[in-house]
Write a protein that holds these residues in place. Structure first.
Motif, PDB file in Angstrom:
ATOM      1  N   LEU A  29       0.776  -1.418  -0.371  1.00  0.00           N
ATOM      2  CA  LEU A  29       0.067  -0.135  -0.408  1.00  0.00           C
ATOM      3  C   LEU A  29       0.884   1.182  -0.427  1.00  0.00           C
ATOM      4  N   PRO A  30       1.010   2.670  -1.506  1.00  0.00           N
ATOM      5  CA  PRO A  30       1.848   2.821  -0.508  1.00  0.00           C
ATOM      6  C   PRO A  30       1.025   4.418   0.004  1.00  0.00           C
ATOM      7  N   THR A  31       2.313   4.365   0.620  1.00  0.00           N
ATOM      8  CA  THR A  31       2.859   4.865   2.205  1.00  0.00           C
ATOM      9  C   THR A  31       3.377   6.428   2.437  1.00  0.00           C
ATOM     10  N   TYR A  32       2.297   7.189   2.365  1.00  0.00           N
ATOM     11  CA  TYR A  32       3.293   9.033   2.599  1.00  0.00           C
ATOM     12  C   TYR A  32       3.154   9.106   3.886  1.00  0.00           C
ATOM     13  N   THR A  33       4.577   9.967   4.462  1.00  0.00           N
ATOM     14  CA  THR A  33       4.778  10.772   5.651  1.00  0.00           C
ATOM     15  C   THR A  33       4.778  12.027   5.446  1.00  0.00           C
ATOM     16  N   VAL A  34       4.544  12.689   6.425  1.00  0.00           N
ATOM     17  CA  VAL A  34       4.413  14.386   6.492  1.00  0.00           C
ATOM     18  C   VAL A  34       4.821  14.396   7.855  1.00  0.00           C
ATOM     19  N   ASN A  35       5.750  15.299   8.167  1.00  0.00           N
ATOM     20  CA  ASN A  35       6.780  15.489   9.257  1.00  0.00           C
ATOM     21  C   ASN A  35       6.226  16.540  10.050  1.00  0.00           C
ATOM     22  N   LEU A  36       5.397  16.935  10.889  1.00  0.00           N
ATOM     23  CA  LEU A  36       4.451  18.309  11.591  1.00  0.00           C
ATOM     24  C   LEU A  36       5.879  19.337  12.217  1.00  0.00           C
ATOM     25  N   ASP A  37       5.110  20.561  11.954  1.00  0.00           N
ATOM     26  CA  ASP A  37       6.047  21.227  12.100  1.00  0.00           C
ATOM     27  C   ASP A  37       6.270  21.592  14.281  1.00  0.00           C
ATOM     28  N   GLY A  38       5.014  21.262  14.770  1.00  0.00           N
ATOM     29  CA  GLY A  38       5.158  21.095  16.035  1.00  0.00           C
ATOM     30  C   GLY A  38       4.284  19.956  16.410  1.00  0.00           C
ATOM     31  N   ALA A  39       4.132  19.117  17.704  1.00  0.00           N
ATOM     32  CA  ALA A  39       3.837  18.428  18.107  1.00  0.00           C
ATOM     33  C   ALA A  39       1.868  18.406  18.345  1.00  0.00           C
ATOM     34  N   VAL A  40       1.014  17.167  18.147  1.00  0.00           N
ATOM     35  CA  VAL A  40      -0.183  17.459  18.391  1.00  0.00           C
ATOM     36  C   VAL A  40      -0.324  17.829  19.516  1.00  0.00           C
ATOM     37  N   ALA A  41      -1.228  18.562  20.114  1.00  0.00           N
ATOM     38  CA  ALA A  41      -1.298  18.772  21.796  1.00  0.00           C
ATOM     39  C   ALA A  41      -2.365  17.379  22.248  1.00  0.00           C
ATOM     40  N   GLU A  42      -2.039  16.477  22.266  1.00  0.00           N
ATOM     41  CA  GLU A  42      -2.325  15.288  22.969  1.00  0.00           C
ATOM     42  C   GLU A  42      -2.742  16.077  24.916  1.00  0.00           C
ATOM     43  N   VAL A  43      -3.642  15.287  25.528  1.00  0.00           N
ATOM     44  CA  VAL A  43      -4.245  15.931  27.178  1.00  0.00           C
ATOM     45  C   VAL A  43      -4.557  14.228  27.215  1.00  0.00           C
ATOM     46  N   LYS A  44      -3.967  14.192  28.207  1.00  0.00           N
ATOM     47  CA  LYS A  44      -3.649  12.448  28.604  1.00  0.00           C
ATOM     48  C   LYS A  44      -4.643  13.196  30.209  1.00  0.00           C
ATOM     49  N   LEU A  45      -5.541  11.796  30.636  1.00  0.00           N
ATOM     50  CA  LEU A  45      -6.396  12.103  31.374  1.00  0.00           C
ATOM     51  C   LEU A  45      -5.859  12.515  33.081  1.00  0.00           C
ATOM     52  N   ARG A  46      -6.342  12.380  33.738  1.00  0.00           N
ATOM     53  CA  ARG A  46      -6.314  12.919  34.748  1.00  0.00           C
ATOM     54  C   ARG A  46      -6.296  12.438  35.962  1.00  0.00           C
ATOM     55  N   GLU A  47      -5.931  12.262  37.162  1.00  0.00           N
ATOM     56  CA  GLU A  47      -5.931  11.565  38.210  1.00  0.00           C
ATOM     57  C   GLU A  47      -7.550  11.133  38.843  1.00  0.00           C
ATOM     58  N   ASP A  48      -8.721  12.601  38.516  1.00  0.00           N
ATOM     59  CA  ASP A  48      -9.501  12.820  39.160  1.00  0.00           C
ATOM     60  C   ASP A  48     -10.369  12.471  37.479  1.00  0.00           C
ATOM     61  N   GLN A  49     -10.226  11.395  36.506  1.00  0.00           N
ATOM     62  CA  GLN A  49     -10.504  11.124  35.764  1.00  0.00           C
ATOM     63  C   GLN A  49     -10.154   9.810  34.516  1.00  0.00           C
ATOM     64  N   TYR A  50     -11.397   9.511  35.917  1.00  0.00           N
ATOM     65  CA  TYR A  50     -10.476   7.440  36.355  1.00  0.00           C
ATOM     66  C   TYR A  50     -11.221   6.534  35.351  1.00  0.00           C
ATOM     67  N   THR A  51     -13.251   7.600  34.971  1.00  0.00           N
ATOM     68  CA  THR A  51     -14.311   6.434  34.788  1.00  0.00           C
ATOM     69  C   THR A  51     -14.294   6.003  33.274  1.00  0.00           C
ATOM     70  N   LEU A  52     -15.296   5.719  33.170  1.00  0.00           N
ATOM     71  CA  LEU A  52     -14.730   5.474  31.371  1.00  0.00           C
ATOM     72  C   LEU A  52     -15.633   6.251  31.131  1.00  0.00           C
ATOM     73  N   ASP A  53     -16.853   6.705  31.306  1.00  0.00           N
ATOM     74  CA  ASP A  53     -16.811   7.856  30.560  1.00  0.00           C
ATOM     75  C   ASP A  53     -16.168   8.900  30.666  1.00  0.00           C
ATOM     76  N   HIS A  54     -15.088   9.021  31.208  1.00  0.00           N
ATOM     77  CA  HIS A  54     -13.588   9.956  30.583  1.00  0.00           C
ATOM     78  C   HIS A  54     -13.176   9.457  29.973  1.00  0.00           C
ATOM     79  N   MET A  55     -12.342   7.831  29.704  1.00  0.00           N
ATOM     80  CA  MET A  55     -11.969   7.519  28.645  1.00  0.00           C
ATOM     81  C   MET A  55     -13.092   7.851  27.040  1.00  0.00           C
ATOM     82  N   ARG A  56     -14.205   7.608  27.164  1.00  0.00           N
ATOM     83  CA  ARG A  56     -14.713   7.499  25.758  1.00  0.00           C
ATOM     84  C   ARG A  56     -14.687   8.644  25.012  1.00  0.00           C
ATOM     85  N   ILE A  57     -15.125   9.968  26.450  1.00  0.00           N
ATOM     86  CA  ILE A  57     -15.198  11.311  25.819  1.00  0.00           C
ATOM     87  C   ILE A  57     -14.093  11.720  25.821  1.00  0.00           C
TER      88      ILE A  57
END
Length: 582
Positions: A29-57
């Protein structure tokens, strides 16, 4: 108005009963790659976000956004608070990331920050959340791949708690441009002591923008729904007349413009005495209706055609009125009155076909079995049941243990449903029980229509297009053979989607691997199935793409020609089809 209990009608012409399996293809499968100028703004779950709802949303959020109005354009938000745009310029060329909008610089100081989100409302409007609780409505005259203009803020408002945008739509009404936006968040619930302590909140906003140079925008209506679990699907109808939600637990309206809604009682949960009872055999159907006292034959209003039945009493509400599930021989069907009871006998045209409903969507009747049918079912089940845990101790195998079921054999909860809510009454008008239809993913087939739901049906995956203005509320438009079973074996699966033209479905794992399942296509060579002694004319291919990265996958989108995979530092573009007609 009582909610109609509906069912999903499968188009049998779209089901391949002879489908065997997918054949692994080693074609590259032809695959092409683009390098991003800045990393994606990933926001990881905090300690108080522990439920299935937090994971889904928040935890499983798709950070890559595809502009369905211009499908070769994708967007993401980077760590410099920039909304970045990439576009396919040539068949094998991808543009460099280009900034189209910049969020506030003080976002990272927010203690309750969640992932930024966006949704493309129309060819010119975009709904955007910065992850702090602020909603933006942005406009650009042309978002095509060659456009270099930046987005213009037309409306912004701080709504308090952070949220993600899951759907939006624009339409004209009363010489105004109305934009409906659906927001989702997890909120602390002090009353939910025995549960997770949280519930899910859906906010439905209607924003009005004037057709003038000033383009003044304001919130006309703000409706709030809550539910025990995060929904799988929530989308607005094109003209803003309704909201559809698929969820494992029911949702209900609690506020309108900040004011509490009176306690609602779901019409579907109220136990009412059936208006009529009906039975059936292979040849006919029998309907029994209890009549008001002193009802005579002359008071009965009875109309029957091969496909339609209407029964009632003069000057009173009708007992039955609607399209029959199947055709009957109306010339041979009869009705009689005895002791204030009306009995109707309908002869089936298709003998041997058992009807699941008398009048589809009519919940006022109740089906009952006659004694012969009950006895026959009991005899069939007799050899499958026993009062002892293990009726035959000499057998080595232990009794069946539900805890050892494979994941692919599990079904959603009994309360899982697909519900349509009316914009005016705020009550459910149509409800489909999804307890036997596992939700798989959401896909956009047409940008101007509502998103489709992909649900499991037996081992297959069926694609359903909502069409609220049609007699059939949800239409079966496509099938991915055996995908319902196959996807359950992918333990590392993070995202799933399909091409708008239904040519393939794709699953993406948390790291590296992407699985593509194509529709059956004719083979150029002669294949022979020796087991069944027949030629094989079509083969369904499975392909696997391994991405050259160790970063986690954060986003996944599909068009009819390409798959876009977003990681922390790169965008991978996989060429799946040579053109959209394949």
């Amino acid at each position: 108005m009582a909610a109609a209990n509906c069912s999903l009608t499968v188009d049998r012409q779209l089901i391949d009963a002879k489908f065997e399996s997918y054949r692994l293809s080693l074609e590259p499968l032809p695959t092409y790659t683009v390098n991003l100028d800045g990393a994606v703004a990933e926001v990881k779950l905090r300690e108080d976000q522990y439920t299935l709802d937090h994971m889904r949303i928040y935890g499983m959020y798709n950070y890559l956004h595809c502009d369905r109005w211009y499908q070769d354009s994708v967007y993401y938000v980077d760590q410099h608070e920039r909304v970045m745009h990439l576009a396919v310029t040539l068949d094998t060329a991808i543009s460099k990331p280009r900034e189209v909008f910049r969020l506030s610089a003080d976002i990272k100081s927010c203690d309750t920050l969640v992932c930024a989100s966006m949704h493309f409302t129309s060819p010119t409007w975009v709904a955007l959340s910065d992850g702090t609780g602020k909603l933006y409505l942005l406009r650009m005259n042309n978002r095509g791949p060659n456009n270099t203009d930046k987005w213009e803020i037309m409306f912004q408002q701080d709504l308090g708690e952070p949220f993600v945008i899951i759907h939006s739509h624009s339409y004209a009404k009363d010489h105004k441009n109305l934009i409906d936006v659906v927001l989702l968040k997890a909120e602390k619930d002090e009353s939910n002591i025995e549960g997770s302590g949280f519930h899910s909140v859906i906010d439905w906003l209607t924003v009005s923008c004037e057709f003038s140079e000033s383009s003044k925008c304001e919130v006309l209506r703000h409706r709030t729904l809550i539910g025990r679990l995060a929904p799988h699907y929530a989308a607005l109808e094109q003209d803003g007349t309704g909201l559809m939600i698929a969820s494992d637990k029911p949702f209900m309206f609690v506020q309108i413009d900040g004011k509490p809604v009176e306690e609602q009682k779901m019409d579907t949960s109220e136990k009412k005495e059936p208006v009529y009872y009906w039975q059936q055999t292979n040849d006919d159907l029998t309907i029994n209706i209890q009549l008001p006292e002193n009802t005579t034959k002359q008071n009965i209003e009875f109309q029957l055609s091969p496909d339609h039945l209407q029964v009632g009493v003069k000057d009173q509400v009708g007992f039955i009125e609607g399209q029959l599930f199947s055709s009957v021989d109306h010339s041979e069907s009869t009705w009689t009155i005895a002791e204030n009871s009306l009995e109707v006998i309908l002869l089936k045209k298709d003998k041997g076909v058992m009807w699941p409903e008398l009048v589809p969507g009519d919940s006022r009747g109740e089906f009952t079995m006659n004694s012969n049918q009950t006895s026959e079912i009991n005899e069939r089940l007799l050899n499958l049941t026993s009062e002892e845990l293990n009726a035959d101790p000499e057998k080595d195998k232990e009794p069946s243990n539900a805890d050892e079921l494979e994941e692919c054999d599990r079904f959603p909860e009994d309360s899982s449903s697909l519900t349509r809510f009316d914009n005016n009454t705020l009550k459910p008008t149509h409800v489909v029980n999804l307890s036997s239809h596992q939700y798989l993913f959401t896909a956009v087939v047409n940008a101007a229509e509502m998103p489709c739901l992909c649900l499991r049906h037996d081992v297959d995956a069926l694609l359903w297009q909502p069409q609220p203005k049609q007699e059939t509320m949800w239409q079966h438009i496509g099938t991915f053979n055996a995908l319902g079973y196959v996807q359950a074996s992918k333990r590392e699966k993070k995202f799933a989607t399909c091409a708008p033209d239904h040519s393939y479905a794709a699953l993406c794992e948390c790291f590296r691997r992407v699985f593509i399942y194509r529709q059956p296509s004719p083979v150029q060579t002669v294949l022979y199935n020796r087991k069944e002694a027949r030629h094989v004319g079509q083969v369904a291919k499975q392909q696997v793409a391994n991405l050259e990265t160790n970063d986690p996958v954060l986003g996944f989108q599909a068009t009819s020609e390409r798959l876009f995979v977003l990681t922390t530092k790169n965008l991978f573009v996989i060429k799946v089809n040579a053109n959209s007609s394949q």
